[in-house]
Design an enzyme around this catalytic site. Structure first.
Site, PDB file in Angstrom:
ATOM      1  N   CYS A   1       1.425 -14.206  -1.786  1.00 60.02           N
ATOM      2  CA  CYS A   1       0.439 -13.035  -1.659  1.00 60.02           C
ATOM      3  C   CYS A   1       0.929 -11.941  -2.804  1.00 60.02           C
ATOM      4  O   CYS A   1       1.837 -11.267  -2.560  1.00 60.02           O
ATOM      5  CB  CYS A   1       0.187 -12.432  -0.418  1.00 60.02           C
ATOM      6  SG  CYS A   1      -0.931 -10.834  -0.385  1.00 60.02           S
TER       7      CYS A   1
ATOM      8  N   CYS B   1       0.391  -8.088  -1.722  1.00 58.66           N
ATOM      9  CA  CYS B   1       1.475  -7.983  -0.671  1.00 58.66           C
ATOM     10  C   CYS B   1       2.852  -7.441  -1.280  1.00 58.66           C
ATOM     11  O   CYS B   1       3.246  -6.652  -0.827  1.00 58.66           O
ATOM     12  CB  CYS B   1       1.979  -9.047   0.349  1.00 58.66           C
ATOM     13  SG  CYS B   1       0.373 -10.012   1.323  1.00 58.66           S
TER      14      CYS B   1
END
Length: 87
Positions: free
Chosen positions: A11, A14
């Site tokens: 991700c 993230c």
């Protein structure tokens, strides 16, 4: 209180949230403990909190969820929002 940081290694947002969360934790100055939760390694915990996207941040007080944010914001806004949930 525990701040659960639901994320995944694949991700990109993230990864972008990491420095923001580090700043948030400095501002919270020991009021909250950060726990990193990789949704691929801990799918049961992700399911327990109904995580549908990452990053998602969940503040818990014992077994009770008291605050949640899908995605992330500026460190100031996140810290203020978390502090408001604590009070």
């Amino acid at each position: 209180m525990i701040l659960l940081d639901f994320h995944a290694t694949w991700c990109e947002p993230c990864k972008w949230s990491r420095p923001v969360i580090e700043e948030v934790m400095k501002r919270l100055d020991g009021l909250v403990v950060l726990k990193l939760v990789d949704i691929d390694l801990q799918p049961d915990l992700a399911a327990q909190f109904a995580i549908r996207s990452v990053p998602t941040f969940v503040l818990t007080n014992g077994d009770r969820e008291v605050w949640r944010m899908n995605g992330f914001d500026t460190a100031n806004k996140m810290a203020e929002s978390i502090l408001a949930a604590i009070e």
